[in-house]
Design a protein around this motif. Sequence first.
Motif, PDB file in Angstrom:
ATOM      1  N   ALA A 137      -5.256   2.358  -1.026  1.00  0.00           N
ATOM      2  CA  ALA A 137      -5.761   1.887   0.266  1.00  0.00           C
ATOM      3  C   ALA A 137      -6.586   0.647  -0.016  1.00  0.00           C
ATOM      4  CB  ALA A 137      -6.632   2.954   0.934  1.00  0.00           C
TER       5      ALA A 137
ATOM      6  N   ALA B  64     -11.247   2.167   3.489  1.00  0.00           N
ATOM      7  CA  ALA B  64     -11.113   3.488   4.105  1.00  0.00           C
ATOM      8  C   ALA B  64     -12.358   3.815   4.917  1.00  0.00           C
ATOM      9  CB  ALA B  64     -10.915   4.548   3.020  1.00  0.00           C
TER      10      ALA B  64
ATOM     11  N   SER C 280     -10.669   9.576   0.564  1.00  0.00           N
ATOM     12  CA  SER C 280     -10.859   8.159   0.926  1.00  0.00           C
ATOM     13  C   SER C 280     -11.318   7.351  -0.281  1.00  0.00           C
ATOM     14  CB  SER C 280     -11.885   8.028   2.055  1.00  0.00           C
ATOM     15  OG  SER C 280     -11.326   8.440   3.285  1.00  0.00           O
TER      16      SER C 280
ATOM     17  N   THR D 195      -6.766  10.949   4.777  1.00  0.00           N
ATOM     18  CA  THR D 195      -7.169  11.315   3.420  1.00  0.00           C
ATOM     19  C   THR D 195      -7.780  12.707   3.332  1.00  0.00           C
ATOM     20  OG1 THR D 195      -9.274  10.203   3.776  1.00  0.00           O
ATOM     21  CG2 THR D 195      -7.526   8.930   2.718  1.00  0.00           C
TER      22      THR D 195
ATOM     23  N   VAL E 287       0.841  -1.199   0.000  1.00  0.00           N
ATOM     24  CA  VAL E 287       0.000   0.000   0.000  1.00  0.00           C
ATOM     25  C   VAL E 287       0.880   1.254   0.000  1.00  0.00           C
ATOM     26  CG1 VAL E 287      -1.598   1.350   1.408  1.00  0.00           C
ATOM     27  CG2 VAL E 287      -2.029  -1.088   1.039  1.00  0.00           C
TER      28      VAL E 287
ATOM     29  N   THR F 114       0.771  10.764   5.165  1.00  0.00           N
ATOM     30  CA  THR F 114       1.059   9.335   5.002  1.00  0.00           C
ATOM     31  C   THR F 114       2.177   8.962   5.956  1.00  0.00           C
ATOM     32  OG1 THR F 114       2.532   9.958   3.206  1.00  0.00           O
ATOM     33  CG2 THR F 114       0.380   9.100   2.591  1.00  0.00           C
TER      34      THR F 114
ATOM     35  N   ALA G 180      -7.245   3.567   5.370  1.00  0.00           N
ATOM     36  CA  ALA G 180      -7.071   5.023   5.230  1.00  0.00           C
ATOM     37  C   ALA G 180      -8.193   5.725   5.991  1.00  0.00           C
ATOM     38  CB  ALA G 180      -7.107   5.409   3.751  1.00  0.00           C
TER      39      ALA G 180
END
Lengths: 476, 483
Positions: A153, A156, A144, A108, A29, A46, A63
């Motif tokens: 991701a 999310a 997301s 996100t 990821v 991140t 996420a």
Amino acid sequence: MNLNELTAHELLDLIKEKKTSTAEVSQAVVKKIQATDGRIHAFVRTPAIPVSANSGAYSIPIAIKDNLCIAGEEVTCCSQILKGFRPPYDATVINKLKASGVVPLGTTNMDEFAFGSSTENSCYGPTRNPWNLDCVPGGSSGGSAAAVAAHEAIWALGSDTGGSIRQPAAFCGVVGVKPTYGRVSRYGLIAFASSLDQIGPITKDVTDAALLLKIIAGYDEMDSTSANVAVPDYLQALKNDVQGLKIGIPKEFFVDGMDAEVKESMSAVIAVLEKKGAKFIEMSLPHTEYSVATYYIVATAEASSNLARYDGVQYGIRRHPSQARRTPMIDMFEETRDQGFGREAKRRIMLGTYCLSSGYYDAYYLRGQKVRTLIKQDFDQAFKEIDAIIAPTSPTTAFRLGEKTNDPLSMYLSDIYTISANLSGIPAISLPCGFSKTGMPIGLQVMTKPFAEETMFRVAYTYEQNTEWHKRKVNL
Amino acid sequence: MSTTVEKQFETVIGLEVHLQFHTKTKIFCGCANDFGRDPNSHTCPVCLGLPGTLPVLNKVALQYAVKVGLALNCKINPYIKFDRKNYYYPDLPKGYQISQYDLPIAQHGFLMIPTESGPKKIGIFRAHMEEDAGKLIHDGQTQSSLVDYNRTGTPLLEIVSDPDLRSPQEAYDYLQTLKLILQYLDVSDCDMEKGSLRCDANVSLRRCGEKEFGTKAEVKNMNSFRAVKAALEYEELRQSKMILSGERVVQETRLWSEEKGMTFSMRSKEEAHDYRYFPEPDLVPFTLTEKNIDDVRRTLPELPQEKFQRLQSQYEISAYDTQIIIQDPALAAFLEECVAVGGVAVKKVCNWIIGPLQQETNTRKVKFDQLKLAPKNLMDLISKVEGGVVSNLVGKDILKMILDSGKTAEQIIQENGLAQVSDDGTLDKVIDEIISQSDSVVQQIKEGKESALGFLVGQVMKKTQGKANPKKAGELIRRRLSP
């Protein structure tokens, strides 16, 4: 097949068979984020290093929308005003994720304070739609939805106040669920409109959505609006069969302004579900035409009050004007809020403040609440006869960046099919049901009565199992 | 009160009392509801209003509110709903205060206050629950303000009277009556100095006989009941002077200055806030059942008025004594426990409690219920005094020793040899000795000068270190010297 392109339930099977590990999934990821997020900008934060493997039944990284509190991590709702704010506590959903082994991996992008339908109102700049980088991903949970669609991701969390999970899910060709109001604790979700907000899953398929909702749902004594209703095992509800279900098609939803392609895809949906035994009934939700107006009164009124706490006193940014205007204290409040909030936030604070002001309260807020009750009654009435309602998630597919930024009203109208579920508190799911000629995803929405998520998942799962749309992958 | 006010105007007063409940935790979170701690030590994300947090109602605070409502003869609104009152201030961390607007927990009650012409009924307009704000501390040295959020989220009940009070004295009596009821309910410390009870007053004048109310001023910043009275007296005078000189009284908020003995204009209501009240969406309204309310009703103690009547008729004690006794529910309870032990007339017990015992609580600066005293212990002591075992004076000393040591009266008398000497043999010896040394005094007594007898008794007391029974000693001396 890259690990990051699989669903959570597929990965969990692989982990169980010792064919992969949580660490490998996390690495895949993070690698993908590094490779493509420069173009998508789904993430605002991140992690530098992949998270280490952790125990728990569902140890798949996730996420998180930038309005959910994670202890010690910065959370800003993509607003300048909250820059630097690190909550000392976890949101209840984060607690539940952690307890199940689900690791938050990155935050996100979103419209500032979830005000918007395009993720263009973010202080970090917009997110782009992975299917077409010139298009918006929808909003406000655009980051997301884009992250999941772009395989940055596995799954999310988003939040949905008027369609903020479902509309971006539809625009990005993924699955998004707005649970029944009270199904998921809001503790730790930075409020937009308290009586409408719900946290929900954004996933690659219906099975992951059911799994994730099972993890995050349930009563929470920290949220007195959460419902003390047992959480069923939603995975058990995933049956490829809608035999005997009565599904309503609200005639008020099929009006001008709906794309021809969206309309066509609905006909195809009906054909698929009829084949699996569903009975379709044309029905009426007579107060639908008032939903957008009602929503923008109730939601902005609550937002104007919820956002009053951002005053520069305790957290976030603090600004002073270069020249004193009134008292130092009031100057500080004003300057902080002037510099901290973006245009859309200011617009909604003004709208909401106006609706609650003495002399206008009865005409706006009070009337809005009354109409809201009528809208809810429409649904109560409808669900006496039928098991589910289907509709498009959005009247159009994803629009271009900048296309609606100067036309707030047309932007607000893109929420027309999703708002009713928030006003009435019912659950709703959006899942892919086709693509436009230009290759943009179209979303199908399934709604049921409160706490009937099992029926909602069953209809969605049946449709998904008999179509191939969810298997189509973004090529980046 | 000035004579002009008395003759021409009628004073109209309504009071708003903010009462802090002494619940263990705050109204919407689990923080300790405690004062005098380090600034911001009793805070959590919820009472700090951090983004994402949500309030959850403290059920005990709700019970307290219902309790007060019932004690003030109010109608309880079973539909429990909260509203947001929106305004900006640094001590208000959410930018709004959670309060009750259109549906207060209690409405339409009353209480009875004593006046010269007998009891008077004062209406209670409403009582509503809300959360307290924090405290701003202004630092003159750095020219800055600091915020202490410890008080944020303390449960408050705002009790609003009807404008039924007609003089500063009535306002004072209303507060005394209300405070006593609240103390009986044991829901608050009711300490104005600590701010657990705060009072704002609305006051206006109207010409006698007029029906319409005059323009009112809202007076704040009084730190005692006495200050409330003084501020209202000042306002009566100020407003009457204005009206008499043809000026208009403006509706405004005024602050009482204790040092100057005056009120000062703070802000006029024209620029009053628009609080934009609306229902609090984070707290789901719910309905109290009849049973919920009855359960609280059952916890109501005997209230001061009822207690006054019962004590007076049951024990036949004077109105004056009863009034003192009921000022402290612990005192009244103690009296009744003593009476239950029995053996001494109630009147005597009353005297001891109101007299020496009250004196001890005062000099020790403690509350009555903090004294270590078993009712039986006091009753034994009183019996000993009444039976002549010790004198009244020594009895008071013994009381002190009981309170210090927790020992019984009997133990203390034994250990310190405090019993009065009444037996003829011992006293005779002492008297012999004294008479032989006091020829001139003896002569005076023989000549009929009665007061000289007292001197000899005094000498006997001195010789016996106060242990002689003075009555007995007097009799013996008289008998000895009688022809």
